[in-house]
Design a protein around this motif. Structure first.
Motif, PDB file in Angstrom:
ATOM      1  N   ALA A 203      31.622  21.343 -26.197  1.00 49.54           N
ATOM      2  CA  ALA A 203      31.841  19.893 -26.104  1.00 49.54           C
ATOM      3  C   ALA A 203      33.264  19.529 -26.517  1.00 49.54           C
ATOM      4  O   ALA A 203      33.887  18.643 -25.903  1.00 49.54           O
ATOM      5  N   ALA A 204      33.795  20.187 -27.547  1.00 50.98           N
ATOM      6  CA  ALA A 204      35.165  19.914 -27.971  1.00 50.98           C
ATOM      7  C   ALA A 204      36.156  20.304 -26.881  1.00 50.98           C
ATOM      8  O   ALA A 204      37.162  19.611 -26.652  1.00 50.98           O
ATOM      9  N   THR A 205      35.895  21.403 -26.177  1.00 54.00           N
ATOM     10  CA  THR A 205      36.766  21.819 -25.072  1.00 54.00           C
ATOM     11  C   THR A 205      36.766  20.779 -23.969  1.00 54.00           C
ATOM     12  O   THR A 205      37.817  20.447 -23.400  1.00 54.00           O
ATOM     13  N   VAL A 206      35.596  20.238 -23.653  1.00 57.35           N
ATOM     14  CA  VAL A 206      35.504  19.216 -22.606  1.00 57.35           C
ATOM     15  C   VAL A 206      36.219  17.950 -23.045  1.00 57.35           C
ATOM     16  O   VAL A 206      36.950  17.327 -22.260  1.00 57.35           O
ATOM     17  N   ALA A 207      36.039  17.559 -24.293  1.00 54.80           N
ATOM     18  CA  ALA A 207      36.679  16.338 -24.790  1.00 54.80           C
ATOM     19  C   ALA A 207      38.199  16.450 -24.750  1.00 54.80           C
ATOM     20  O   ALA A 207      38.900  15.499 -24.370  1.00 54.80           O
ATOM     21  N   ARG A 208      38.728  17.623 -25.144  1.00 59.08           N
ATOM     22  CA  ARG A 208      40.181  17.803 -25.134  1.00 59.08           C
ATOM     23  C   ARG A 208      40.730  17.932 -23.713  1.00 59.08           C
ATOM     24  O   ARG A 208      41.876  17.555 -23.457  1.00 59.08           O
ATOM     25  N   GLY A 209      39.945  18.465 -22.804  1.00 60.05           N
ATOM     26  CA  GLY A 209      40.439  18.747 -21.467  1.00 60.05           C
ATOM     27  C   GLY A 209      40.241  17.645 -20.461  1.00 60.05           C
ATOM     28  O   GLY A 209      40.660  17.780 -19.309  1.00 60.05           O
ATOM     29  N   HIS A 217      34.769  12.841 -20.781  1.00 59.55           N
ATOM     30  CA  HIS A 217      35.287  12.719 -22.141  1.00 59.55           C
ATOM     31  C   HIS A 217      34.313  11.929 -23.001  1.00 59.55           C
ATOM     32  O   HIS A 217      34.016  12.325 -24.139  1.00 59.55           O
ATOM     33  N   GLN A 218      33.800  10.837 -22.464  1.00 60.99           N
ATOM     34  CA  GLN A 218      32.866  10.017 -23.233  1.00 60.99           C
ATOM     35  C   GLN A 218      31.571  10.766 -23.520  1.00 60.99           C
ATOM     36  O   GLN A 218      31.038  10.725 -24.630  1.00 60.99           O
ATOM     37  N   SER A 219      31.071  11.501 -22.520  1.00 59.01           N
ATOM     38  CA  SER A 219      29.830  12.251 -22.718  1.00 59.01           C
ATOM     39  C   SER A 219      30.018  13.348 -23.768  1.00 59.01           C
ATOM     40  O   SER A 219      29.152  13.572 -24.624  1.00 59.01           O
ATOM     41  N   ALA A 220      31.160  14.046 -23.706  1.00 63.31           N
ATOM     42  CA  ALA A 220      31.426  15.105 -24.686  1.00 63.31           C
ATOM     43  C   ALA A 220      31.580  14.522 -26.082  1.00 63.31           C
ATOM     44  O   ALA A 220      31.079  15.084 -27.065  1.00 63.31           O
ATOM     45  N   THR A 221      32.260  13.372 -26.185  1.00 62.59           N
ATOM     46  CA  THR A 221      32.431  12.722 -27.480  1.00 62.59           C
ATOM     47  C   THR A 221      31.097  12.275 -28.052  1.00 62.59           C
ATOM     48  O   THR A 221      30.832  12.431 -29.251  1.00 62.59           O
ATOM     49  N   ASP A 222      30.237  11.728 -27.197  1.00 60.59           N
ATOM     50  CA  ASP A 222      28.905  11.304 -27.655  1.00 60.59           C
ATOM     51  C   ASP A 222      28.104  12.506 -28.176  1.00 60.59           C
ATOM     52  O   ASP A 222      27.406  12.400 -29.192  1.00 60.59           O
ATOM     53  N   LEU A 223      28.205  13.629 -27.456  1.00 64.25           N
ATOM     54  CA  LEU A 223      27.481  14.824 -27.890  1.00 64.25           C
ATOM     55  C   LEU A 223      27.998  15.309 -29.238  1.00 64.25           C
ATOM     56  O   LEU A 223      27.214  15.686 -30.122  1.00 64.25           O
TER      57      LEU A 223
END
Length: 413
Positions: A203-209, A217-223
């Motif tokens: 999830a952190a990789t998705v948020a940063r990328g 980004h929003q979905s990864a941050t929520d997770l």
């Protein structure tokens, strides 16, 4: 500086001829004669205006601009201010604008206190390797981190819309969006099974990328936020266990958070609490005693399970571990009793299992030796089985086979 330049040569490369456009190149020049400049890395001694160093891998699949800053130049700082305005317009659509400079961080802040609030990579070797004329010059990089346009800073606003059309409306190429979506789905699956290390990492990789305004980004941050709320609940539970003296139980919960959320604030909280337990002599002593008892009970339980499954050799080994490695525990006393019972009730079967798989293999080899007339070799193998597995059916077969062999061959003269 020479070593830094040599290191950076592996980061900045000139590719094969392609479609890179430059503002100062003649419009009629064939595209095939223009080399493609690739910047797959962003070396810098320190990054300003960011929480963590900028990694070019997080810009993969996006369009981004790179400007060279000379903090001692009024023209350069003015161009940087224009780039900040451009970034404010395009950042919500996923386009980042970065600055690099050869100057160290302290020189940058001393020379221009009113620099724009853009990420600035200081003490970088990139400006020494990039073609800079005419200054101030800006590079526009495509999703594969190759330069698709370069020119004066005031020309970037004119070319950005055209290049942006090559991306999805949310600021990512479709291929990159597919890659990040796949990682996010794996993160959700891991979170569902409390696999926090995998879930948080992906999830952190998705948020940063992904761009800040992108749905991924929003979905990864929520997770990440949901996972960290779970972690905070675990920490609260661990604190309650510590208050009631249940040190081993608290230790296991804290270890789960420290490992699953390593590098994140909640993970650091767990590490601090683990350090507090280690540094407290009483809590440390109780923890070690409890884990000693727990290990003994685990060995005893493994022995019981093996006995139930008729894996008698394994059962004997686990019972011996519990009895000999943890002799002062209640589990050790129970293991010694279990060993006596095992040897009394299952001696024959235990001996048979101990002889496997060597004894059956030796019997087959000896039978083959007999077929080809190597009686001495067969005799040695049968005697080996008798010594290895006394009282078993294997030993009985070996003795019977020995009786059928011819007498020992005479020794050679």
């Amino acid at each position: 500086m020479r070593s830094m330049l040599l290191t950076c040569i592996t980061v900045l490369t000139l590719g094969m001829p392609g479609l890179a456009q430059t503002a100062d190149a003649p419009a009629s020049q064939p595209a095939a004669t223009q080399p493609v400049l690739s910047i797959p890395g962003l070396p810098a001694g320190q990054w300003l205006n960011v929480d963590e160093p900028v990694a070019s891998a997080n810009l993969h699949g996006r369009l981004w601009g790179l400007g060279v800053l000379e903090p001692w130049s009024a023209r350069s700082t003015a161009a940087a201010a224009d780039l900040e305005k451009l970034a404010d317009t395009w950042r919500p659509r996923g386009v980042e604008v970065l600055l690099v400079t050869v100057a160290p961080a302290e020189k940058v802040t001393d020379a221009a206190a009113d620099l724009p609030h853009l990420p600035i990579g200081t003490d970088s070797v990139l400006p020494e390797l990039l073609p800079l004329e005419p200054l101030p010059r800006v590079y526009l990089l495509g999703p594969d981190q190759a330069v698709v346009w370069s020119g004066p800073a005031d020309g970037l606003a004119d070319v950005l819309p055209g290049f942006y059309q090559q991306l999805t409306p949310d600021g990512l190429t479709r291929q990159r969006q597919y890659e990040l979506t796949n990682r996010l789905n794996r993160a959700k699956a891991a979170a569902g099974t409390k696999g926090y290390f995998t879930a948080v990492g992906l999830a952190a990789t998705v948020a940063r990328g992904s761009p800040p305004a992108h749905p991924l980004h929003q979905s990864a941050t929520d997770l990440l936020q949901a996972a960290e709320m779970d972690a905070q609940d675990i920490l609260a539970n661990a604190r309650g266990l510590l208050d009631t003296g249940k040190i081993p139980e608290a230790w296991e919960k804290l270890r789960t958070v420290a490992e699953g959320f390593y590098g994140r604030p909640v993970g650091r909280q767990a590490l601090e609490m683990l350090d507090d337990i280690r540094s407290d002599p009483k809590m440390r002593s109780r923890l070690l005693a409890a884990r000693y008892q727990q290990s003994a009970e685990q060995a005893l339980q493994l022995g019981r399970q093996a006995r139930q499954e008729q894996r008698l050799v394994d059962a004997e080994r686990y019972y011996r571990i519990a009895a000999e490695v943890y002799p002062q525990t209640q589990a050790a006393r129970q293991a010694r009793e279990a060993l006596k019972e095992l040897h009394a009730d299952q001696a024959d079967e235990l001996a048979r299992q101990r002889a496997q798989p060597e004894a059956p293999v030796l019997l087959r080899l000896a039978a083959r030796d007999v077929q080809i007339g190597r009686f001495d070799q067969a005799r040695r193998r049968y005697r080996q089985v008798i010594d290895m597995a006394p009282g078993t059916d294997y030993a009985r077969q070996a003795r019977e086979a020995l009786d059928t062999l011819p007498a020992d061959e005479a020794a050679p003269p």
